[in-house]
Design a protein around this motif. Sequence first.
Motif, PDB file in Angstrom:
ATOM      1  N   ASP A 151      39.101 -44.092  -2.275  1.00  0.00           N
ATOM      2  CA  ASP A 151      38.239 -44.204  -1.096  1.00  0.00           C
ATOM      3  C   ASP A 151      36.793 -43.910  -1.468  1.00  0.00           C
ATOM      4  N   LEU A 152      36.614 -43.091  -2.516  1.00  0.00           N
ATOM      5  CA  LEU A 152      35.286 -42.816  -3.071  1.00  0.00           C
ATOM      6  C   LEU A 152      35.414 -42.777  -4.585  1.00  0.00           C
TER       7      LEU A 152
ATOM      8  N   LEU B 127      37.613 -39.611  -4.411  1.00  0.00           N
ATOM      9  CA  LEU B 127      38.580 -39.388  -3.340  1.00  0.00           C
ATOM     10  C   LEU B 127      39.699 -40.401  -3.534  1.00  0.00           C
ATOM     11  N   LEU B 128      40.824 -39.887  -3.993  1.00  0.00           N
ATOM     12  CA  LEU B 128      41.968 -40.721  -4.349  1.00  0.00           C
ATOM     13  C   LEU B 128      43.015 -40.588  -3.260  1.00  0.00           C
TER      14      LEU B 128
ATOM     15  N   THR C 102      43.975 -31.040  -2.331  1.00  0.00           N
ATOM     16  CA  THR C 102      44.991 -32.022  -1.955  1.00  0.00           C
ATOM     17  C   THR C 102      45.469 -31.784  -0.530  1.00  0.00           C
ATOM     18  N   HIS C 103      45.761 -32.885   0.157  1.00  0.00           N
ATOM     19  CA  HIS C 103      46.335 -32.820   1.498  1.00  0.00           C
ATOM     20  C   HIS C 103      47.471 -33.829   1.597  1.00  0.00           C
TER      21      HIS C 103
ATOM     22  N   ILE D 201      43.580 -36.764  -2.619  1.00  0.00           N
ATOM     23  CA  ILE D 201      43.136 -35.857  -3.674  1.00  0.00           C
ATOM     24  C   ILE D 201      41.619 -35.974  -3.785  1.00  0.00           C
ATOM     25  N   ASP D 202      40.944 -34.895  -3.478  1.00  0.00           N
ATOM     26  CA  ASP D 202      39.482 -34.860  -3.504  1.00  0.00           C
ATOM     27  C   ASP D 202      39.038 -34.119  -4.764  1.00  0.00           C
ATOM     28  N   VAL D 203      38.418 -34.843  -5.695  1.00  0.00           N
ATOM     29  CA  VAL D 203      37.972 -34.265  -6.957  1.00  0.00           C
ATOM     30  C   VAL D 203      36.441 -34.207  -6.949  1.00  0.00           C
ATOM     31  N   GLN D 204      35.879 -33.033  -7.202  1.00  0.00           N
ATOM     32  CA  GLN D 204      34.431 -32.891  -7.201  1.00  0.00           C
ATOM     33  C   GLN D 204      33.965 -32.111  -8.421  1.00  0.00           C
TER      34      GLN D 204
END
Length: 406
Positions: free
Chosen positions: A46-47, A54-55, A94-95, A128-131
Motif C-alpha cells: 500500500d506504501l 506498508l505491506l 503488525t495488525h 505490516i508497517d515497516v518504518q
Amino acid sequence: MIESVFIGIIGSAIALVILILVALEAQYRQRPGNDLELTAGKWEFDLYEPQRYLLVGNLEFRNRTRRLEVMVPEIRAEVTLLTSGSLEGVTTTTHIIPRHTEATARSDHYWESRIVKVGGEDPIEISIDVQGQDLSDLKVAWVQIHYVTYGPQGRIPKTRHIVVPLKFPSTDDSKRWRPAANSDVLPIRTHLLTELDDPVEVVRRYVVPHAQAGDVVTIGESPLAIMQGRFIHPSEIHPGWLATRLCYLFLPTSSLATACGLQTLINIVGPGRVFVAFVAGAIGKLFGQPGFFYRVAGDQARLIDDVTGTLPPYDKFIVLGPDNAQGIVDQIQRETGLSAAIVDVNDLKAVKILAATSNLSINFLKQALITNPAGNADEQTPVVLIRPTESLLDRASVKPESAGTH
C-alpha cells in the motif's frame, strides 16, 4: 452348563467391546480432525517509500473437513526482516483484521474467536508497517502467523510461514555472460523467490528480456520447490522410532542424517519403503554396489534439503524436491517459447537433470552447467540462461534422471 453359558456371554461381550474399539479407532483415523488451512494469500504494497513500507496480505482460513466446524480462538503475527545492512532504528507494527461478512474492525485489535464453518472460507487481512531512516537494504519479510485451531482434535497450535520479498533487482543486474562448453551462460539475478511466485512469471520478468530464439532456461530444483510451497519447518515434524534409529547410519553430510530429515522422507514414501530401501542399500554395499537405498526409496531421498541447505530464511526449513517438474518445463516452453530444464547442480561438478523439454540434449545441459554458474552461496541467481554456440538442441537420446513427479 451355566458356567459355560456365562463364559460364552463374557467372551461375546469382550469381542463386541473390542469390535467397537476397533471401529472407533478406524473412524478416528479416517477423520481429518482440525483440518484447517491458512493460505499464503496475496500480498501488495500500500506504501513503498524510502522510509516506510506498508505491506498488506489478504489470506483465508479454509475448513477442509466434511462435517466438522473448527474454531480459531487465537492468532498473532510475528515478522522477521532480513537485510544486507543493519536493522537499527527499523520498526515493524503488525495488525490482523477479520474480513468475514459479519466482522467489525476493533480499534484495540483484539481477535474475537471465530468458527470456520464446514467447507467455509474465512478471510483475514494482515498489515505490516515497516518504518526506518533507510529501508533500501531490506530483502524480505519472513511472516510467521501463529494461530490455534480448536475442534475435535483438541487445542492445536500451528504456524503458517510466509516469506514476502521486499527488494526486486532490475533485469540490468544480469549482464555477465560466461563461456561454457558449447555455449555461453548468463546467471540471472532475481529477488528471493518465495511461495508467492509463479515459475512462468519469473521467467517472463527476468529471463525473457535477455533471451533470443534457441536459448534455454534452467531453474534450480530447490527454488522451484520453494515456489511450490514444498518446505516444512522442523517443528511440524515428529520423528518416529524408525527415523530416530536409522538417521545415525547415514553420512553426516546427508540430509537424511537427522531424525527430522529422515522422518520427512518417511512421511512421503512410508516407513515400509524406507526400511526396505535401507536393507537393500546395506546389502548393496556388502557387494560393493552403493546407491541402492536411493534407487529403492525414490527421487525425494536425493532431493530433500535439510536445515542449512538453502538461503535464509529457508535455512530454517526442510525443503523437499519439486513436484511435477516435467509439467513446469513444458508450461514454460508453451507460454514463453523457451526450452527449459529443472536441474540440481553443485560445486562438485555433479549435474542432475530432473526434467527437460523434449528438444533438449541431456549431455548438452550437463556440459553447460558443470561449472555451476548459478553458484551454491548467496548469489541469488537461481535461474541460468544458456545460449548454444552450435546446434545442439536435438532430441535427447537420454531421458532426464528424474521426471520430478512425486
